[in-house]
Scaffold this motif. Structure first.
Motif, mmCIF file in Angstrom:
data_model
loop_
_atom_site.group_PDB
_atom_site.id
_atom_site.type_symbol
_atom_site.label_atom_id
_atom_site.label_comp_id
_atom_site.label_asym_id
_atom_site.label_seq_id
_atom_site.Cartn_x
_atom_site.Cartn_y
_atom_site.Cartn_z
ATOM 1 N N ALA A 80 0.841 -1.203 0.000
ATOM 2 C CA ALA A 80 0.000 0.000 0.000
ATOM 3 C C ALA A 80 0.870 1.245 0.000
ATOM 4 O O ALA A 80 0.546 2.235 -0.658
ATOM 5 C CB ALA A 80 -0.932 -0.007 1.199
ATOM 6 N N LEU A 81 1.981 1.202 0.710
ATOM 7 C CA LEU A 81 2.890 2.340 0.738
ATOM 8 C C LEU A 81 3.487 2.579 -0.641
ATOM 9 O O LEU A 81 3.540 3.707 -1.121
ATOM 10 C CB LEU A 81 4.006 2.117 1.760
ATOM 11 C CG LEU A 81 4.996 3.250 1.949
ATOM 12 C CD1 LEU A 81 4.284 4.518 2.411
ATOM 13 C CD2 LEU A 81 6.069 2.859 2.937
ATOM 14 N N ILE B 174 1.288 8.928 -1.259
ATOM 15 C CA ILE B 174 2.062 9.534 -0.176
ATOM 16 C C ILE B 174 3.446 9.891 -0.689
ATOM 17 O O ILE B 174 4.123 9.088 -1.319
ATOM 18 C CB ILE B 174 2.155 8.579 1.024
ATOM 19 C CG1 ILE B 174 0.767 8.380 1.601
ATOM 20 C CG2 ILE B 174 3.129 9.101 2.071
ATOM 21 C CD1 ILE B 174 0.690 7.276 2.607
ATOM 22 N N GLU B 175 3.851 11.106 -0.410
ATOM 23 C CA GLU B 175 5.147 11.575 -0.883
ATOM 24 C C GLU B 175 6.223 11.528 0.193
ATOM 25 O O GLU B 175 7.395 11.314 -0.112
ATOM 26 C CB GLU B 175 5.012 12.998 -1.422
ATOM 27 C CG GLU B 175 4.101 13.087 -2.643
ATOM 28 C CD GLU B 175 3.907 14.511 -3.118
ATOM 29 O OE1 GLU B 175 4.674 15.391 -2.697
ATOM 30 O OE2 GLU B 175 2.986 14.730 -3.908
ATOM 31 N N VAL B 176 5.844 11.767 1.429
ATOM 32 C CA VAL B 176 6.810 11.810 2.530
ATOM 33 C C VAL B 176 6.242 11.075 3.748
ATOM 34 O O VAL B 176 5.039 10.889 3.856
ATOM 35 C CB VAL B 176 7.180 13.265 2.911
ATOM 36 C CG1 VAL B 176 7.882 13.961 1.764
ATOM 37 C CG2 VAL B 176 5.969 14.044 3.352
ATOM 38 N N LEU B 177 7.138 10.698 4.659
ATOM 39 C CA LEU B 177 6.733 9.984 5.869
ATOM 40 C C LEU B 177 7.171 10.728 7.131
ATOM 41 O O LEU B 177 8.246 11.320 7.157
ATOM 42 C CB LEU B 177 7.394 8.602 5.927
ATOM 43 C CG LEU B 177 7.005 7.589 4.880
ATOM 44 C CD1 LEU B 177 7.877 6.346 5.049
ATOM 45 C CD2 LEU B 177 5.547 7.233 4.989
ATOM 46 N N ALA B 178 6.345 10.647 8.145
ATOM 47 C CA ALA B 178 6.716 11.026 9.502
ATOM 48 C C ALA B 178 6.587 9.733 10.307
ATOM 49 O O ALA B 178 5.525 9.125 10.336
ATOM 50 C CB ALA B 178 5.795 12.103 10.044
ATOM 51 N N GLN C 244 14.076 0.853 7.514
ATOM 52 C CA GLN C 244 14.828 0.936 6.260
ATOM 53 C C GLN C 244 13.990 0.483 5.072
ATOM 54 O O GLN C 244 14.089 1.047 3.980
ATOM 55 C CB GLN C 244 16.119 0.131 6.354
ATOM 56 C CG GLN C 244 17.144 0.781 7.264
ATOM 57 C CD GLN C 244 18.300 -0.137 7.629
ATOM 58 O OE1 GLN C 244 18.301 -1.324 7.347
ATOM 59 N NE2 GLN C 244 19.295 0.440 8.296
ATOM 60 N N GLU C 245 13.136 -0.518 5.274
ATOM 61 C CA GLU C 245 12.287 -1.007 4.185
ATOM 62 C C GLU C 245 11.334 0.079 3.686
ATOM 63 O O GLU C 245 11.142 0.230 2.488
ATOM 64 C CB GLU C 245 11.509 -2.241 4.625
ATOM 65 C CG GLU C 245 12.363 -3.484 4.711
ATOM 66 C CD GLU C 245 11.616 -4.684 5.275
ATOM 67 O OE1 GLU C 245 10.407 -4.583 5.569
ATOM 68 O OE2 GLU C 245 12.262 -5.738 5.429
ATOM 69 N N GLU D 5 10.481 9.460 1.291
ATOM 70 C CA GLU D 5 11.366 10.339 2.045
ATOM 71 C C GLU D 5 10.823 10.552 3.458
ATOM 72 O O GLU D 5 9.636 10.805 3.650
ATOM 73 C CB GLU D 5 11.480 11.696 1.343
ATOM 74 C CG GLU D 5 12.313 12.697 2.098
ATOM 75 C CD GLU D 5 12.269 14.096 1.499
ATOM 76 O OE1 GLU D 5 12.990 14.957 2.018
ATOM 77 O OE2 GLU D 5 11.499 14.330 0.538
ATOM 78 N N VAL D 6 11.700 10.470 4.445
ATOM 79 C CA VAL D 6 11.316 10.724 5.839
ATOM 80 C C VAL D 6 11.547 12.204 6.138
ATOM 81 O O VAL D 6 12.633 12.720 5.918
ATOM 82 C CB VAL D 6 12.135 9.853 6.810
ATOM 83 C CG1 VAL D 6 11.788 10.194 8.254
ATOM 84 C CG2 VAL D 6 11.901 8.377 6.530
#
Length: 126
Positions: free
Chosen positions: A34-35, A40-44, A90-91, A97-98
């Protein structure tokens, strides 16, 4: 409640907000696929350290010195090791991008106990 196997203590949850859901305040739990397929462009990332095994990482609520077996009810304890958590993070970070990260549930028992001991020593304590 006996036998509680809350997933928050057995696995690392990864959450993200899309532009649309961010305004609606909806948080979505995402699987790896799903990711990859998401908009979704970035992650928190929010990491609760209590997913870690308290036998291998001592600065956790469950690693409180002298605790009894049922001091925290029957809440399931973490089973992951640091390499497990790093692999999971890491996966997902290979795909997105974090832009932010929080770390919670750190309980430095040894430092707290040392602080209390030092307070009672001559020349150091009061």
């Amino acid at each position: 409640m006996s036998g509680n196997t809350s997933p928050c203590h057995h696995s690392l949850h990864l959450f993200a907000k899309t532009d649309e859901s961010q305004h609606a305040g909806i948080v979505q739990k995402l699987s790896d696929q799903a990711l990859k397929d998401s908009q979704i462009e970035v992650l928190a990332i929010h990491l609760d350290l209590d997913v870690l095994d308290p036998h291998n990482f001592r600065s956790l609520l469950f690693a409180k010195p002298g605790r009894g077996k049922h001091d925290f009810g029957d809440v399931a304890e973490g089973k992951l090791n640091i390499p497990d958590v790093l692999k999971l993070i890491q996966e997902v970070t290979t795909e997105k991008e974090v832009v932010g990260m929080t770390i919670a549930e750190h309980m430095p028992w040894d430092a707290l106990n040392l602080q209390e001991m030092l307070k009672q020593l001559p020349l150091i304590g009061g």
